[in-house]
Design an enzyme around this catalytic site. Structure first.
Site, PDB file in Angstrom:
ATOM      1  N   HIS A   1       5.980   5.857  11.166  1.00 25.97           N
ATOM      2  CA  HIS A   1       5.368   5.774   9.839  1.00 25.97           C
ATOM      3  C   HIS A   1       4.486   7.024   9.694  1.00 25.97           C
ATOM      4  O   HIS A   1       3.262   6.950   9.714  1.00 25.97           O
ATOM      5  CB  HIS A   1       4.532   4.494   9.765  1.00 25.97           C
ATOM      6  CG  HIS A   1       4.191   4.045   8.384  1.00 25.97           C
ATOM      7  ND1 HIS A   1       4.389   4.819   7.263  1.00 25.97           N
ATOM      8  CD2 HIS A   1       3.641   2.884   7.936  1.00 25.97           C
ATOM      9  CE1 HIS A   1       3.977   4.143   6.195  1.00 25.97           C
ATOM     10  NE2 HIS A   1       3.526   2.970   6.570  1.00 25.97           N
TER      11      HIS A   1
ATOM     12  N   ARG B   1       0.803  -1.228   0.000  1.00 25.08           N
ATOM     13  CA  ARG B   1       0.000   0.000   0.000  1.00 25.08           C
ATOM     14  C   ARG B   1       0.830   1.269   0.000  1.00 25.08           C
ATOM     15  O   ARG B   1       0.550   2.190  -0.765  1.00 25.08           O
ATOM     16  CB  ARG B   1      -0.882   0.073   1.257  1.00 25.08           C
ATOM     17  CG  ARG B   1      -2.188  -0.590   1.148  1.00 25.08           C
ATOM     18  CD  ARG B   1      -2.564  -1.129   2.500  1.00 25.08           C
ATOM     19  NE  ARG B   1      -1.696  -2.267   2.752  1.00 25.08           N
ATOM     20  CZ  ARG B   1      -2.005  -3.507   2.413  1.00 25.08           C
ATOM     21  NH1 ARG B   1      -3.158  -3.764   1.910  1.00 25.08           N
ATOM     22  NH2 ARG B   1      -1.163  -4.496   2.602  1.00 25.08           N
ATOM     23  N   THR B   2       1.812   1.328   0.877  1.00 23.26           N
ATOM     24  CA  THR B   2       2.569   2.576   0.985  1.00 23.26           C
ATOM     25  C   THR B   2       3.295   2.817  -0.331  1.00 23.26           C
ATOM     26  O   THR B   2       3.267   3.920  -0.884  1.00 23.26           O
ATOM     27  CB  THR B   2       3.559   2.495   2.162  1.00 23.26           C
ATOM     28  OG1 THR B   2       2.821   2.113   3.329  1.00 23.26           O
ATOM     29  CG2 THR B   2       4.234   3.821   2.409  1.00 23.26           C
TER      30      THR B   2
ATOM     31  N   ARG C   1      11.502   3.450   2.603  1.00 24.84           N
ATOM     32  CA  ARG C   1      11.138   2.548   3.700  1.00 24.84           C
ATOM     33  C   ARG C   1      12.359   1.692   3.987  1.00 24.84           C
ATOM     34  O   ARG C   1      12.980   1.154   3.064  1.00 24.84           O
ATOM     35  CB  ARG C   1       9.972   1.663   3.284  1.00 24.84           C
ATOM     36  CG  ARG C   1       9.755   0.514   4.250  1.00 24.84           C
ATOM     37  CD  ARG C   1       8.473  -0.215   4.005  1.00 24.84           C
ATOM     38  NE  ARG C   1       7.323   0.601   4.360  1.00 24.84           N
ATOM     39  CZ  ARG C   1       6.088   0.115   4.517  1.00 24.84           C
ATOM     40  NH1 ARG C   1       5.866  -1.165   4.346  1.00 24.84           N
ATOM     41  NH2 ARG C   1       5.085   0.906   4.844  1.00 24.84           N
TER      42      ARG C   1
ATOM     43  N   LYS D   1      28.285  -3.576  -4.232  1.00 23.88           N
ATOM     44  CA  LYS D   1      29.740  -3.520  -4.490  1.00 23.88           C
ATOM     45  C   LYS D   1      30.474  -2.872  -3.333  1.00 23.88           C
ATOM     46  O   LYS D   1      31.676  -2.657  -3.392  1.00 23.88           O
ATOM     47  CB  LYS D   1      30.009  -2.686  -5.752  1.00 23.88           C
ATOM     48  CG  LYS D   1      29.424  -3.240  -7.023  1.00 23.88           C
ATOM     49  CD  LYS D   1      29.868  -2.350  -8.176  1.00 23.88           C
ATOM     50  CE  LYS D   1      29.084  -2.650  -9.434  1.00 23.88           C
ATOM     51  NZ  LYS D   1      29.212  -1.561 -10.409  1.00 23.88           N
TER      52      LYS D   1
HETATM   53  C1  NCD Z   1       1.975  -0.944   8.051  1.00 25.58           C
HETATM   54  C2  NCD Z   1       3.472  -0.835   8.134  1.00 25.58           C
HETATM   55  O1  NCD Z   1       4.170  -1.125   7.169  1.00 25.58           O
HETATM   56  O2  NCD Z   1       3.929  -0.416   9.181  1.00 25.58           O
HETATM   57  N1  NCD Z   1       1.524  -1.129   6.754  1.00 25.58           N
HETATM   58  C3  NCD Z   1       1.300  -0.045   5.968  1.00 25.58           C
HETATM   59  O3  NCD Z   1       2.200   0.704   5.651  1.00 25.58           O
HETATM   60  N2  NCD Z   1       0.044   0.197   5.605  1.00 25.58           N
HETATM   61  C4  NCD Z   1       1.386  -1.894   9.017  1.00 25.58           C
HETATM   62  C5  NCD Z   1       1.906  -3.296   9.050  1.00 25.58           C
HETATM   63  O4  NCD Z   1       2.774  -3.691   8.288  1.00 25.58           O
HETATM   64  O5  NCD Z   1       1.385  -4.023   9.877  1.00 25.58           O
END
Ligand code: NCD
Length: 357
Positions: free
Chosen positions: A169, A86-87, A136, A115
């Site tokens: 997040h 999703r993100t 991320r 490398k």
């Molecule tokens: C969450 C995350 O990655 O922290 N997911 C997301 O980004 N919607 C929640 C999760 O992974 O449980």
């Protein structure tokens, strides 16, 4: 802006890092988004309104053309070295709605990192080709290193945290606030129940920080004893005179809730359990069962950052009840992230002016 060494930057408290994450070093705006604590109430209100405007004008051809022209000359890199659906997708969709060209790296073994290139040099290289990095990373501090590197570089581009380890997040918290606001009309005075793996879930941590911006909010953390919310969050809430309590009885608090925020057991952090291991199974006391719907307020909403595993009765996916908002919440992520990017790049006024016409 005052330049600091990486060691100095890393040693700073979050509140002292914030000025370094703004455009001119004065802490007034958000340039790099690393922490939920960077959002203040006026910005949250403005971002929610802008997300509504973007959603509205996206419905017409002229509107999509306007949106698509706002950042047409910009590239975004989505650097996701930890699993994401999703993100990743919502950032990409948001960037593309604003006309950005998008690149992605999801596996560092295919880049020069393999490398032996340092993370900082890789980030600086990426910044030669793009105008925004969304990242991320499993390490809590990696986004901070990237933002610091950009502050030292000739070509300073914004870094957005799309999930940092178990820590934060912030863009998820933004879309969660947007969803609560849309579902309940207002957040002031509301009771928010957060459920599940509060020890390792980063979304509940960032959401807790954001709720500081609202008046008289009551937070109830419902979790098994070994998955309770961290002491650092409790300290933060206490310092900010926020009302919260902890319970191991989800069923009992459901009637009091205005928003119920479910989360999954983060089994991937558990070496023994693994992502599909036994340790990922939720404690049955913290599973939202179908019959709980009848205990919820008529006006309440049921949320989840997703992915969900088995902590919500699967039947709820097929029940037509406007209080079940997690699929809407997922789509809200795209609008909220588009609003965030448009604001960072300073094109928000053009969008709002068009929406007002
Ligand atoms: C969450 C995350 O990655 O922290 N997911 C997301 O980004 N919607 C929640 C999760 O992974 O449980």
């Amino acid at each position: 802006m005052k330049k600091v060494t990486l060691d100095e930057f890393q040693a700073l408290q979050t509140s002292d890092k914030i000025p370094h994450l703004s455009k001119d070093g004065d802490g007034r705006d958000i340039f790099h988004l690393l922490f939920a604590q960077q959002f203040k109430r006026p910005e949250l209100d403005a971002l929610c309104k802008l997300a509504d405007h973007i959603r509205k004008i996206n419905k017409t051809v002229e509107g999509t053309e306007l949106l698509g022209s706002t950042l047409r000359d910009k590239h975004a890199l989505n650097l996701f070295v930890q699993p994401s659906t999703r993100t990743f997708m919502s950032f990409m969709a948001a960037e593309q709605k604003l006309g950005m060209m998008t690149l992605d790296i999801r596996d560092v073994t295919t880049s020069s990192h393999a490398k032996g290139e340092s993370f900082q040099n890789s980030i600086r290289t990426f910044s030669s080709y793009v105008d925004l990095i969304v990242m991320r990373h499993p390490d809590k501090g990696a986004c901070g290193v990237a933002a610091w590197e950009m502050n030292m570089a000739e070509r300073r581009i914004p870094v957005i945290n799309g999930g940092s380890g178990r820590d934060q997040h912030p863009s998820q918290a933004l879309l969660d606030i947007y969803t609560i606001q849309k579902s309940l009309d207002e957040i002031d005075g509301k009771t928010i129940v957060m459920v599940g793996d509060l020890a390792r879930g980063r979304t509940v941590r960032s959401l807790s920080y954001l709720l500081r911006n609202y008046e008289n909010v009551r937070i109830i953390y419902a979790s098994p004893d070994d998955l309770r919310i961290g002491d650092d969050i409790k300290d933060f809430l206490q310092r900010n005179s926020m009302t919260f309590e902890e319970t191991d009885n989800l069923e009992k608090v459901i009637p009091e809730a205005d928003a119920i925020y479910m989360t999954r057991v983060q089994g991937e952090w558990d070496k023994k359990g693994g992502s599909t291991g036994e340790k990922s199974a939720p404690d049955p006391r913290f599973v939202f069962r179908k019959e709980f719907l009848s205990k919820m307020k008529k006006t309440a909403c049921l949320m989840h950052p997703l992915p969900k595993i088995s902590e919500i009765d699967v039947e709820l996916d097929y029940i037509d009840d406007p209080r079940i908002v997690y699929w809407r919440q997922e789509r809200n992520g795209m609008w909220a992230r588009a609003a965030l990017i448009a604001t960072i790049f300073g094109v928000h006024d053009r969008i709002s002016e068009f929406a007002a016409d």
